[in-house]
Design a protein around this motif. Structure first.
Motif, PDB file in Angstrom:
ATOM      1  N   SER A 289       0.821  -1.211   0.000  1.00  0.00           N
ATOM      2  CA  SER A 289       0.000   0.000   0.000  1.00  0.00           C
ATOM      3  C   SER A 289       0.854   1.260   0.000  1.00  0.00           C
ATOM      4  N   THR A 290       2.171   1.095   0.216  1.00  0.00           N
ATOM      5  CA  THR A 290       3.083   2.231   0.254  1.00  0.00           C
ATOM      6  C   THR A 290       3.510   2.662  -1.140  1.00  0.00           C
ATOM      7  N   ASP A 291       3.812   1.673  -2.007  1.00  0.00           N
ATOM      8  CA  ASP A 291       4.292   1.985  -3.353  1.00  0.00           C
ATOM      9  C   ASP A 291       4.021   0.793  -4.260  1.00  0.00           C
ATOM     10  N   PRO A 292       3.605   1.011  -5.520  1.00  0.00           N
ATOM     11  CA  PRO A 292       3.336  -0.111  -6.430  1.00  0.00           C
ATOM     12  C   PRO A 292       4.533  -1.029  -6.632  1.00  0.00           C
ATOM     13  N   SER A 293       5.742  -0.491  -6.531  1.00  0.00           N
ATOM     14  CA  SER A 293       6.929  -1.324  -6.736  1.00  0.00           C
ATOM     15  C   SER A 293       7.158  -2.297  -5.591  1.00  0.00           C
ATOM     16  N   LEU A 294       6.415  -2.144  -4.499  1.00  0.00           N
ATOM     17  CA  LEU A 294       6.585  -3.005  -3.335  1.00  0.00           C
ATOM     18  C   LEU A 294       5.415  -3.978  -3.177  1.00  0.00           C
ATOM     19  N   ALA A 295       4.756  -4.290  -4.291  1.00  0.00           N
ATOM     20  CA  ALA A 295       3.588  -5.174  -4.243  1.00  0.00           C
ATOM     21  C   ALA A 295       3.912  -6.612  -4.607  1.00  0.00           C
ATOM     22  N   ALA A 296       4.935  -6.841  -5.443  1.00  0.00           N
ATOM     23  CA  ALA A 296       5.313  -8.202  -5.855  1.00  0.00           C
ATOM     24  C   ALA A 296       6.669  -8.548  -5.252  1.00  0.00           C
ATOM     25  N   TRP A 297       6.825  -9.824  -4.863  1.00  0.00           N
ATOM     26  CA  TRP A 297       8.055 -10.228  -4.182  1.00  0.00           C
ATOM     27  C   TRP A 297       8.531 -11.595  -4.661  1.00  0.00           C
ATOM     28  N   TYR A 298       9.857 -11.740  -4.670  1.00  0.00           N
ATOM     29  CA  TYR A 298      10.510 -12.959  -5.138  1.00  0.00           C
ATOM     30  C   TYR A 298      11.558 -13.371  -4.112  1.00  0.00           C
ATOM     31  N   GLU A 299      11.754 -14.668  -3.981  1.00  0.00           N
ATOM     32  CA  GLU A 299      12.843 -15.123  -3.130  1.00  0.00           C
ATOM     33  C   GLU A 299      14.161 -14.632  -3.721  1.00  0.00           C
ATOM     34  N   GLN A 300      15.007 -14.102  -2.879  1.00  0.00           N
ATOM     35  CA  GLN A 300      16.295 -13.641  -3.375  1.00  0.00           C
ATOM     36  C   GLN A 300      17.140 -14.841  -3.807  1.00  0.00           C
ATOM     37  N   ALA A 301      17.864 -14.687  -4.909  1.00  0.00           N
ATOM     38  CA  ALA A 301      18.651 -15.794  -5.462  1.00  0.00           C
ATOM     39  C   ALA A 301      19.981 -15.255  -5.968  1.00  0.00           C
TER      40      ALA A 301
ATOM     41  N   ALA B  41       5.679   0.682   8.590  1.00  0.00           N
ATOM     42  CA  ALA B  41       5.210  -0.663   8.243  1.00  0.00           C
ATOM     43  C   ALA B  41       6.027  -1.720   8.979  1.00  0.00           C
ATOM     44  N   MET B  42       7.322  -1.531   9.043  1.00  0.00           N
ATOM     45  CA  MET B  42       8.180  -2.493   9.737  1.00  0.00           C
ATOM     46  C   MET B  42       7.937  -2.462  11.243  1.00  0.00           C
ATOM     47  N   VAL B  43       7.719  -1.264  11.778  1.00  0.00           N
ATOM     48  CA  VAL B  43       7.432  -1.148  13.217  1.00  0.00           C
ATOM     49  C   VAL B  43       6.148  -1.882  13.574  1.00  0.00           C
ATOM     50  N   LEU B  44       5.092  -1.644  12.802  1.00  0.00           N
ATOM     51  CA  LEU B  44       3.798  -2.242  13.121  1.00  0.00           C
ATOM     52  C   LEU B  44       3.794  -3.755  12.925  1.00  0.00           C
ATOM     53  N   ALA B  45       4.634  -4.251  12.022  1.00  0.00           N
ATOM     54  CA  ALA B  45       4.690  -5.696  11.791  1.00  0.00           C
ATOM     55  C   ALA B  45       5.537  -6.417  12.833  1.00  0.00           C
TER      56      ALA B  45
END
Length: 231
Positions: A34-46, A131-135
């Protein structure tokens, strides 16, 4: 000078059930989306971009719990370490968290590292830190450049310095009155966020450095800049 920034939250080692870590991570990823569209999809780091792009995951609690059972994320004795990449070529970001250490005086953490300076507006950076604080319910958090951190602390002990933005949990004590230009705001009922400047803080501006030193002195006198775990 090109400064590289990160946002991080930290708390004394807190072993919890795996499903709790998954729920906390879900809450984090939901708020980031909800903060930024670029932070909506996530992948395992490789190790390679191609491998990572083939490892997209759904950031819901059930999927995350299954991911965290993988041997590569298990450090031992209930401790986990996980990293995710947002897959964006233009606004690349990595989120990593390590938590559950049973070792006395250990520090758990969650860190967001943006490669693109475009993600570092005051509004967006503060939203990510919140977001990190609340989580994760940390004791202390910061948005800072590596260069700023290295200029103010040799040890890098978390909790002992301030950044562009600094979070203090309610348990660490009340924030004293600060210069009028400094923004101080609550993070729900969990603690207080101190924001030094409305524009990105940088070491190249002497007035930023002078303000940071003044605020650091006041917070130090108030007893807020103590290592995590210190009484």
């Amino acid at each position: 000078m090109t400064e590289t920034y990160y946002a991080g939250v930290y708390w004394p080692g807190r072993p919890e059930p795996l499903e709790t870590y998954a729920r906390r991570a879900e809450a984090l990823f939901q708020r980031l989306a909800s903060t930024d569209p670029s932070l909506a999809a996530w992948y395992e780091q490789a190790r390679s971009r191609e491998s990572a792009l083939n490892s997209r995951f759904s950031p819901d609690a059930l999927s995350l719990q299954q991911l965290l059972t993988k041997a590569k994320y298990q450090i031992g004795d209930g401790e986990i370490s996980f990293a995710a990449w947002n897959g964006s070529p233009d606004d690349s970001s990595v989120v990593n968290f390590s938590c559950g250490s049973p070792v006395p005086d250990a520090v758990d953490l969650c860190v967001w590292t943006p490669a693109a300076r475009g993600l570092l507006s005051a509004q967006r950076a503060s939203q990510v830190l919140k977001a990190m604080v609340l989580a994760w319910d940390p004791k202390w958090g910061v948005v800072i450049s590596d260069e700023h951190r290295d200029s103010v602390t040799e040890s890098g002990d978390v909790g002992t310095f301030i950044g562009w933005m600094t979070y203090f949990s309610r348990e660490r004590g009340p924030v004293p009155p600060l210069p009028g230009s400094v923004r101080v705001e609550p993070v729900e009922d969990q603690g207080t966020l101190v924001i030094l400047t409305p524009e990105r803080f940088t070491l190249t501006r002497p007035e930023h450095v002078a303000l940071a030193e003044e605020v650091r002195d006041q917070l130090q006198r108030a007893g807020l800049l103590q290592p995590l775990g210190a009484p």
